[in-house]
Design a protein around this motif. Structure first.
Motif, PDB file in Angstrom:
ATOM      1  N   GLY A 163      12.693  21.931  38.324  1.00  0.00           N
ATOM      2  CA  GLY A 163      13.610  21.091  39.072  1.00  0.00           C
ATOM      3  C   GLY A 163      14.083  19.974  38.159  1.00  0.00           C
ATOM      4  N   VAL A 164      15.054  19.193  38.605  1.00  0.00           N
ATOM      5  CA  VAL A 164      15.482  18.010  37.862  1.00  0.00           C
ATOM      6  C   VAL A 164      15.694  16.884  38.864  1.00  0.00           C
ATOM      7  N   SER A 165      15.621  15.654  38.385  1.00  0.00           N
ATOM      8  CA  SER A 165      15.944  14.534  39.265  1.00  0.00           C
ATOM      9  C   SER A 165      16.992  13.658  38.613  1.00  0.00           C
ATOM     10  N   SER A 166      17.875  13.118  39.448  1.00  0.00           N
ATOM     11  CA  SER A 166      18.909  12.190  38.993  1.00  0.00           C
ATOM     12  C   SER A 166      18.742  10.868  39.720  1.00  0.00           C
ATOM     13  N   HIS A 167      18.646   9.799  38.939  1.00  0.00           N
ATOM     14  CA  HIS A 167      18.571   8.436  39.461  1.00  0.00           C
ATOM     15  C   HIS A 167      19.784   7.648  38.952  1.00  0.00           C
ATOM     16  N   ARG A 168      20.821   8.364  38.620  1.00  0.00           N
ATOM     17  CA  ARG A 168      22.017   7.791  38.012  1.00  0.00           C
ATOM     18  C   ARG A 168      22.762   6.847  38.959  1.00  0.00           C
ATOM     19  N   ALA A 169      22.722   7.090  40.245  1.00  0.00           N
ATOM     20  CA  ALA A 169      23.542   6.333  41.190  1.00  0.00           C
ATOM     21  C   ALA A 169      23.371   4.829  41.007  1.00  0.00           C
ATOM     22  N   GLU A 170      22.122   4.393  40.840  1.00  0.00           N
ATOM     23  CA  GLU A 170      21.833   2.966  40.763  1.00  0.00           C
ATOM     24  C   GLU A 170      22.323   2.315  39.470  1.00  0.00           C
ATOM     25  N   HIS A 171      22.706   3.134  38.499  1.00  0.00           N
ATOM     26  CA  HIS A 171      23.215   2.572  37.239  1.00  0.00           C
ATOM     27  C   HIS A 171      24.497   1.771  37.469  1.00  0.00           C
ATOM     28  N   TRP A 172      25.150   2.001  38.590  1.00  0.00           N
ATOM     29  CA  TRP A 172      26.339   1.222  38.938  1.00  0.00           C
ATOM     30  C   TRP A 172      26.070  -0.278  38.807  1.00  0.00           C
ATOM     31  N   PHE A 173      24.864  -0.705  39.187  1.00  0.00           N
ATOM     32  CA  PHE A 173      24.545  -2.135  39.167  1.00  0.00           C
ATOM     33  C   PHE A 173      23.321  -2.490  38.329  1.00  0.00           C
ATOM     34  N   PHE A 174      22.617  -1.507  37.804  1.00  0.00           N
ATOM     35  CA  PHE A 174      21.270  -1.736  37.301  1.00  0.00           C
ATOM     36  C   PHE A 174      21.218  -2.700  36.114  1.00  0.00           C
ATOM     37  N   MET A 175      22.241  -2.695  35.278  1.00  0.00           N
ATOM     38  CA  MET A 175      22.214  -3.520  34.070  1.00  0.00           C
ATOM     39  C   MET A 175      23.015  -4.812  34.216  1.00  0.00           C
ATOM     40  N   SER A 176      23.388  -5.154  35.432  1.00  0.00           N
ATOM     41  CA  SER A 176      24.342  -6.250  35.633  1.00  0.00           C
ATOM     42  C   SER A 176      23.793  -7.623  35.316  1.00  0.00           C
TER      43      SER A 176
END
Length: 486
Positions: A163-176
């Protein structure tokens, strides 16, 4: 690099020509793959750039830019100011010199796991695989290896499902937060930059807060579909924040694309989600660091970690015991769920002794008692006993205090399995649900054996309980009685 316009057209054409369409009505025809329901136990892997500092937890990339946090102060003390040494500067330090995919696969196989879900991309935006979307990946930088591709090949050799997991969605704000002071995160940030887009952080569970732009959502969709096409995962796990309303049409597109690709290959697939991000019945609900208190009529999954404090390796991980995890596995399976257990490798690709010991102990127990877990179904009731499970996510901060009266049931064929979560010192087990004239069971009980022990237990039924007596059975781990029914 990838031509995104062409790939978006491929996605649309696949949905147009496939059985699944990008709407909840069509996606509700989805059925959970039978192999997944029968697997019961899987491994989750959090490994990435955050494993290099190995401090606090896997949110280091966010928290190191929040002034006043322990991560911010640690970063200053160990690596210097954020303008000269930012998160991106961990990339060349992430060399994975001891990464041995075959060794990982052998360890996971020995643990008794049937599937493995590595994190393909975490909130930090660094891809753990060869990608045509961004150069910020393990093939083009850091280790110089297609980590996910090597793991897929190693897992296949061991008969483990990928399987794989994606946690990319939160990158929208993660480094702000790095924009709030003089750091290496500064405007202008454009698509393709490692830190892009670093938008203001919303309240995490506000479904309408800080909606991502169409450009970002297209990028998110392409990254997910690239994983599907390149690695053919049988499970696609999503972390939170995809429940943001802006993601809805893109979630439907992704699910239709993924399910259609799986149908083309004759390979049933599954999506894991949280917080009602997907319409109920279109994917598999997941409970993070928690469980359901009662048996559910629908299939579900718990994901939790071997360490209480972090999903990734840190130098101060607070590890659970193998016994605690095994008891949770039994409880979850009795309620129609699977357990996905996370371990976090060190930055060099090796595993801490504690992780290895936990996985080995679970595998040993499953080697003896696996017939009460794998391929089983839930019974009329999940179990009995005084201990009540706190329901919901983030409820595993402390170990549950089970008793010898806490028993869980599973069934397979003509056998009912009764697992005693804490075996009594006097060897006497009373199962009230199997008493004579019980509303749960009025059938014929032919024989009882104890998995892993040669002793033939004595037993009797009356109107109070089924009483089982042993004299030589002792264990610090759950004990399974196999009840053969007529």
């Amino acid at each position: 690099m990838m031509n995104t316009t062409d790939y978006l057209q491929v996605i649309d054409e696949t949905i147009k020509n496939g059985p699944y369409k990008a709407n909840w009505e069509s996606l509700s025809a989805y059925e959970v793959p039978q192999w997944y329901r029968q697997a019961k136990f899987g491994i989750f892997i959090h490994w990435g750039l955050y494993s290099v500092p190995a401090f606090s937890n896997e949110w280091y990339s966010r928290n190191m830019y929040i002034q006043g946090t322990k991560e911010y102060e640690h970063h200053l003390a160990v690596y210097g100011n954020h303008k000269e040494f930012g998160y991106k500067d961990f990339i060349p330090l992430f060399t994975a010199k001891q990464f041995d995919p075959g060794g990982w696969a052998a360890l996971f196989k020995a643990s008794g796991a049937r599937y493995v879900i590595p994190v393909a991309e975490h909130h930090d935006g660094f891809q753990m695989y060869k990608s045509a979307v961004s150069h910020y990946n393990t093939y083009d930088m850091g280790p110089g290896r297609d980590i996910l591709g090597e793991l897929k090949a190693a897992f296949e050799e061991q008969g483990l499902e990928l399987g794989v997991s994606s946690h990319r969605a939160e990158h929208w704000f993660f480094m702000s937060h790095g924009k709030a002071f003089d750091s290496d995160i500064r405007e202008p940030l454009v698509r393709g930059d490692f830190y892009w887009p670093a938008m203001p952080e919303p309240e995490h569970h506000d479904p309408y807060g800080s909606p991502p732009s169409g450009e970002y959502l297209e990028d998110w969709l392409i990254r997910c579909c690239e994983l599907v096409d390149q690695y053919q995962p049988k499970i696609f796990y999503f972390d939170w924040w995809i429940e943001n309303a802006a993601f809805r049409p893109y979630l439907q597109k992704f699910a239709a694309y993924y399910y259609n690709r799986a149908a083309e290959r004759g390979m049933p697939a599954a999506i894991n989600y949280k917080h009602d991000a997907f319409m109920f019945g279109s994917a598999v609900p997941d409970v993070e660091r928690g469980q359901f208190a009662e048996l559910k009529p629908f299939f579900w999954q718990t994901d939790t970690a071997a360490a209480r404090n972090s999903w990734c390796y840190t130098e101060n991980n607070d590890y659970k015991s193998a016994a605690e995890i095994i008891r949770d596995l039994v409880d979850i399976v009795s309620k129609n769920g699977n357990l996905l257990l996370n371990v976090g490798p060190k930055a060099d690709g090796s595993f801490a002794e504690e992780d290895q010991a936990i996985l080995t102990a679970i595998g040993s127990w499953l080697g003896t008692n696996g017939e009460a877990i794998y391929g089983t179904s839930f019974w009329r009731i999940f179990g009995e006993g005084p201990t009540r499970i706190e329901e919901g996510q983030f409820t595993d901060g402390q170990a549950k205090t089970f008793t010898p009266e806490d028993i869980r049931f599973t069934v397979k064929g003509s056998c009912l399995y009764a697992t005693v979560l804490v075996y009594p010192e006097d060897g006497i087990v009373r199962i009230q649900s199997l008493r004579e004239k019980s509303p749960c069971f009025e059938g014929i009980l032919r024989d009882i054996t104890v998995l892993g022990f040669s002793e033939q237990p004595a037993w009797e039924r009356d109107t109070e309980a089924l009483t089982i007596r042993t004299t030589a059975v002792t264990s610090a781990l759950p004990v399974v009685f196999k009840l053969e029914l007529a």
